[in-house]
Motif scaffolding. Structure first.
Motif, PDB file in Angstrom:
ATOM      1  N   ASP A   1       0.829  -1.213   0.000  1.00 48.98           N
ATOM      2  CA  ASP A   1       0.000   0.000   0.000  1.00 48.98           C
ATOM      3  C   ASP A   1       0.858   1.255   0.000  1.00 48.98           C
ATOM      4  O   ASP A   1       0.542   2.241  -0.681  1.00 48.98           O
ATOM      5  N   LEU A   2       1.942   1.238   0.770  1.00 47.49           N
ATOM      6  CA  LEU A   2       2.824   2.403   0.820  1.00 47.49           C
ATOM      7  C   LEU A   2       3.548   2.628  -0.511  1.00 47.49           C
ATOM      8  O   LEU A   2       3.815   3.771  -0.893  1.00 47.49           O
ATOM      9  N   LEU A   3       3.858   1.532  -1.216  1.00 45.95           N
ATOM     10  CA  LEU A   3       4.638   1.638  -2.445  1.00 45.95           C
ATOM     11  C   LEU A   3       3.792   1.726  -3.709  1.00 45.95           C
ATOM     12  O   LEU A   3       4.342   1.940  -4.795  1.00 45.95           O
TER      13      LEU A   3
ATOM     14  N   ARG B   1      14.202   1.706  -4.958  1.00 43.38           N
ATOM     15  CA  ARG B   1      14.088   3.167  -5.068  1.00 43.38           C
ATOM     16  C   ARG B   1      12.800   3.667  -4.427  1.00 43.38           C
ATOM     17  O   ARG B   1      12.795   4.708  -3.751  1.00 43.38           O
ATOM     18  N   ALA B   2      11.716   2.934  -4.635  1.00 48.36           N
ATOM     19  CA  ALA B   2      10.454   3.347  -4.038  1.00 48.36           C
ATOM     20  C   ALA B   2      10.517   3.290  -2.515  1.00 48.36           C
ATOM     21  O   ALA B   2       9.988   4.177  -1.821  1.00 48.36           O
TER      22      ALA B   2
ATOM     23  N   VAL C   1       9.347   4.956   2.106  1.00 53.97           N
ATOM     24  CA  VAL C   1       9.191   4.136   3.310  1.00 53.97           C
ATOM     25  C   VAL C   1      10.236   4.424   4.378  1.00 53.97           C
ATOM     26  O   VAL C   1       9.905   4.501   5.565  1.00 53.97           O
ATOM     27  N   ILE C   2      11.491   4.575   3.975  1.00 54.63           N
ATOM     28  CA  ILE C   2      12.573   4.663   4.968  1.00 54.63           C
ATOM     29  C   ILE C   2      12.344   5.808   5.946  1.00 54.63           C
ATOM     30  O   ILE C   2      12.538   5.662   7.161  1.00 54.63           O
ATOM     31  N   SER C   3      11.935   6.967   5.450  1.00 55.29           N
ATOM     32  CA  SER C   3      11.746   8.114   6.341  1.00 55.29           C
ATOM     33  C   SER C   3      10.629   7.877   7.352  1.00 55.29           C
ATOM     34  O   SER C   3      10.614   8.491   8.423  1.00 55.29           O
ATOM     35  N   ARG C   4       9.694   6.974   7.044  1.00 54.35           N
ATOM     36  CA  ARG C   4       8.599   6.670   7.962  1.00 54.35           C
ATOM     37  C   ARG C   4       8.969   5.588   8.971  1.00 54.35           C
ATOM     38  O   ARG C   4       8.513   5.618  10.115  1.00 54.35           O
TER      39      ARG C   4
END
Length: 275
Positions: free
Chosen positions: A121-123, A180-181, A186-189
């Motif tokens: 869902d995030l990607l 990349r996505a 995602v990483i910052s979250r």
């Protein structure tokens, strides 16, 4: 295409072009001259090549490119089809998605199915693609699963291709696209320092008092780079890039720093990192 198929295609095109030219020439020639080449052939006066040359010289105006294209469509109306190699997706569609339980997901994808669906869902904003005339686009779930399987296992691209019923190049593209996505969305979250006091208490309960985080570095193997290759040879003798990771008491990443050549010492990486 095979050489024999290429030869057949070329000969077919040449024959079709000759038919079109003869037709256009007969339309442009005067009526009394249209049957003259045939009569000459019957009398044996000239060869086929000479007669073809006479026809070329006797026409008043040649056919235009547009006329030839129109006639080609009338003479040979060939249905174009896209060629694709048949593959099977039953393993992913019917077994993984419908049969596997959370333990199997965790063992193979390093996450449970619920976490996997939340990640998709995030990607989805970055990975969702449109269908084309050639084939249906991979779903976001399948694209993410291909990337996670490749990253979580030592399988080759060929092996992953066979598992998911896609092309080898598709596997490579999916890994790059998902990585990349995840970096952008995602990483910052997910990768954050979190509640430091809760982490300290967690380590204390494990027998490590006054510990806020656990830090270490690891070498990621890479191919030999084109420039400054010696800088990437680590102390174990292979080419690598360094990853410095910080984790909490539950083993969750709270900070990531990577990209340094494998030759660099861990202390230097830490000294230049945001930590």
């Amino acid at each position: 295409m095979e050489p024999a198929q290429i030869t057949t295609a070329i000969m077919s095109t040449m024959n079709t072009t000759r038919i079109v030219l003869e037709y256009m020439q007969s339309q442009n020639m005067p009526k009394q001259n249209q049957d003259e080449p045939r009569r000459r052939l019957q009398r044996g006066d000239k060869s086929d090549e000479e007669i073809d040359m006479d026809i070329e010289l006797s026409r008043s105006t040649g056919p235009s490119n547009v006329q030839i294209m129109v006639l080609l469509g009338q003479v040979h109306a060939v249905e174009r089809r896209f060629w694709t190699r048949e593959t099977s997706t039953d393993w992913w569609d019917r077994i993984v998605l419908q049969v596997w339980d959370d333990s199997q997901w965790l063992r193979n994808f390093r996450m449970r199915k619920g976490t996997f669906m939340a990640l998709c869902d995030l990607l989805s904003r970055a990975l969702k693609c449109q269908n084309t005339r050639m084939r249906a686009a991979l779903t976001v779930e399948k694209r993410v699963a291909i990337a996670l399987w490749k990253l979580a296992t030592p399988d080759s691209y060929r092996s992953v291709r066979n598992q998911f019923g896609v092309g080898k190049s598709t596997v490579g593209a999916a890994v790059i696209q998902v990585a990349r996505a995840m970096k952008d969305l995602v990483i910052s979250r997910v990768v954050t320092l979190g509640n430091v006091q809760a982490i300290v208490d967690g380590f204390a309960a494990m027998g490590f008092p006054n510990c806020g985080e656990a830090i270490d570095g690891t070498h990621i193997p890479i191919l030999e780079p084109e420039h400054q290759a010696t800088e990437y040879i680590n102390r174990k003798g292979y080419f690598s890039m360094l990853l410095q990771a910080l984790v909490d008491h539950k083993g969750r990443f709270t900070n990531i720093n990577m990209g340094w050549p494998g030759k660099v010492h861990d202390a230097r990486v830490f000294r230049h990192s945001g930590l």
